[in-house]
Design a protein around this motif. Structure first.
Motif, mmCIF file in Angstrom:
data_model
loop_
_atom_site.group_PDB
_atom_site.id
_atom_site.type_symbol
_atom_site.label_atom_id
_atom_site.label_comp_id
_atom_site.label_asym_id
_atom_site.label_seq_id
_atom_site.Cartn_x
_atom_site.Cartn_y
_atom_site.Cartn_z
ATOM 1 N N LEU A 30 -8.431 13.206 -14.115
ATOM 2 C CA LEU A 30 -7.229 13.373 -14.916
ATOM 3 C C LEU A 30 -6.232 12.226 -14.771
ATOM 4 O O LEU A 30 -5.286 12.129 -15.537
ATOM 5 C CB LEU A 30 -6.548 14.697 -14.554
ATOM 6 N N SER A 31 -6.436 11.376 -13.781
ATOM 7 C CA SER A 31 -5.546 10.233 -13.591
ATOM 8 C C SER A 31 -6.305 9.116 -12.899
ATOM 9 O O SER A 31 -7.200 9.363 -12.093
ATOM 10 C CB SER A 31 -4.339 10.647 -12.734
ATOM 11 N N LYS A 32 -5.916 7.886 -13.206
ATOM 12 C CA LYS A 32 -6.540 6.731 -12.567
ATOM 13 C C LYS A 32 -6.063 6.571 -11.133
ATOM 14 O O LYS A 32 -6.790 6.074 -10.286
ATOM 15 C CB LYS A 32 -6.246 5.466 -13.371
ATOM 16 N N SER A 33 -4.801 6.979 -10.859
ATOM 17 C CA SER A 33 -4.294 6.893 -9.490
ATOM 18 C C SER A 33 -3.209 7.944 -9.249
ATOM 19 O O SER A 33 -2.573 8.423 -10.183
ATOM 20 C CB SER A 33 -3.745 5.495 -9.192
ATOM 21 N N VAL A 34 -3.035 8.265 -7.986
ATOM 22 C CA VAL A 34 -2.030 9.238 -7.561
ATOM 23 C C VAL A 34 -1.191 8.588 -6.472
ATOM 24 O O VAL A 34 -1.730 7.996 -5.539
ATOM 25 C CB VAL A 34 -2.683 10.525 -7.014
ATOM 26 N N VAL A 35 0.115 8.702 -6.605
ATOM 27 C CA VAL A 35 1.021 8.214 -5.573
ATOM 28 C C VAL A 35 1.724 9.445 -4.990
ATOM 29 O O VAL A 35 2.138 10.335 -5.734
ATOM 30 C CB VAL A 35 2.004 7.155 -6.128
ATOM 31 N N VAL A 36 1.805 9.508 -3.657
ATOM 32 C CA VAL A 36 2.337 10.679 -2.971
ATOM 33 C C VAL A 36 3.528 10.281 -2.105
ATOM 34 O O VAL A 36 3.480 9.278 -1.389
ATOM 35 C CB VAL A 36 1.252 11.335 -2.084
ATOM 36 N N PHE A 37 4.570 11.096 -2.167
ATOM 37 C CA PHE A 37 5.743 10.922 -1.316
ATOM 38 C C PHE A 37 6.029 12.245 -0.628
ATOM 39 O O PHE A 37 5.946 13.305 -1.241
ATOM 40 C CB PHE A 37 6.954 10.479 -2.138
ATOM 41 N N LYS A 38 6.395 12.182 0.648
ATOM 42 C CA LYS A 38 6.627 13.387 1.451
ATOM 43 C C LYS A 38 8.046 13.928 1.327
ATOM 44 O O LYS A 38 8.336 15.007 1.830
ATOM 45 C CB LYS A 38 6.334 13.102 2.934
ATOM 46 N N ASN A 39 8.932 13.171 0.701
ATOM 47 C CA ASN A 39 10.293 13.647 0.482
ATOM 48 C C ASN A 39 10.919 12.873 -0.679
ATOM 49 O O ASN A 39 10.399 11.849 -1.110
ATOM 50 C CB ASN A 39 11.141 13.532 1.761
ATOM 51 N N GLY A 40 12.039 13.385 -1.147
ATOM 52 C CA GLY A 40 12.695 12.774 -2.294
ATOM 53 C C GLY A 40 13.222 11.379 -2.042
ATOM 54 O O GLY A 40 13.269 10.550 -2.955
ATOM 55 N N LYS A 41 13.607 11.078 -0.812
ATOM 56 C CA LYS A 41 14.142 9.747 -0.470
ATOM 57 C C LYS A 41 13.077 8.668 -0.654
ATOM 58 O O LYS A 41 13.331 7.631 -1.256
ATOM 59 C CB LYS A 41 14.657 9.757 0.969
ATOM 60 N N GLU A 42 11.868 8.932 -0.130
ATOM 61 C CA GLU A 42 10.768 7.976 -0.316
ATOM 62 C C GLU A 42 10.514 7.754 -1.805
ATOM 63 O O GLU A 42 10.308 6.624 -2.252
ATOM 64 C CB GLU A 42 9.481 8.491 0.332
ATOM 65 N N ALA A 43 10.527 8.839 -2.560
ATOM 66 C CA ALA A 43 10.227 8.760 -3.992
ATOM 67 C C ALA A 43 11.317 8.013 -4.752
ATOM 68 O O ALA A 43 11.016 7.138 -5.572
ATOM 69 C CB ALA A 43 10.042 10.162 -4.560
ATOM 70 N N ILE A 44 12.578 8.339 -4.482
ATOM 71 C CA ILE A 44 13.653 7.688 -5.232
ATOM 72 C C ILE A 44 13.712 6.207 -4.907
ATOM 73 O O ILE A 44 13.953 5.378 -5.791
ATOM 74 C CB ILE A 44 15.016 8.396 -5.026
ATOM 75 N N ASP A 45 13.437 5.838 -3.659
ATOM 76 C CA ASP A 45 13.383 4.417 -3.298
ATOM 77 C C ASP A 45 12.303 3.701 -4.109
ATOM 78 O O ASP A 45 12.509 2.598 -4.615
ATOM 79 C CB ASP A 45 13.120 4.236 -1.800
ATOM 80 N N PHE A 46 11.141 4.339 -4.240
ATOM 81 C CA PHE A 46 10.048 3.772 -5.030
ATOM 82 C C PHE A 46 10.474 3.585 -6.489
ATOM 83 O O PHE A 46 10.255 2.529 -7.085
ATOM 84 C CB PHE A 46 8.814 4.676 -4.954
#
Length: 130
Positions: A30-46
């Motif tokens: 369903l997707s070529k790649s998956v990116v995972v973050f353990k919290n919102g801070k890691e994700a928002i920085d990305f």
């Protein structure tokens, strides 16, 4: 056959849920790649660092209850930058909370496509990614 998303993002601190979701995505192609973050801070920085990039995730699965920065805080910060991104990102809140106030709060936000209660059903997940 469903259209494959280039990149899916999972923001969640539940390792079992993350593994299950990644396996489903891989198995169903369903997707070529998956990116995972353990919290919102890691994700928002990305996302802040990726504003001008073309490879940002097309789809986000966001948990509400996480350490460091929870889903609500992520949504507040993401709302400030989402319009600056080159591509539109679809966001689903996926939470074990069945509190009607959480559901109403999340679905009242324009950037939230929908609210899914955990555990997510394979059929629902496949429809979202189709």
């Amino acid at each position: 056959m469903s259209r494959t998303k280039d990149r899916v993002c999972i923001i969640d601190d539940d390792n079992m849920y993350i593994k299950l979701l990644c396996k489903i995505i891989e198995f169903k192609k369903l997707s070529k790649s998956v990116v995972v973050f353990k919290n919102g801070k890691e994700a928002i920085d990305f996302f802040v660092d990726s504003i001008g990039e073309d490879d940002i995730p097309q789809l986000i699965f966001l948990d509400l209850n996480m350490p460091v920065m929870d889903g609500w805080e992520f949504l507040d910060e993401f709302s400030k930058i989402k319009d600056k991104m080159r591509k539109k990102t679809i966001l689903y809140v996926v939470s074990s909370s069945i509190d009607i106030r959480d559901i109403e709060r999340a679905t009242s936000m324009d950037m939230v496509e929908g609210y899914i209660s955990k555990p997510i059903k394979l059929e629902d997940f496949t429809k979202i990614l189709a």
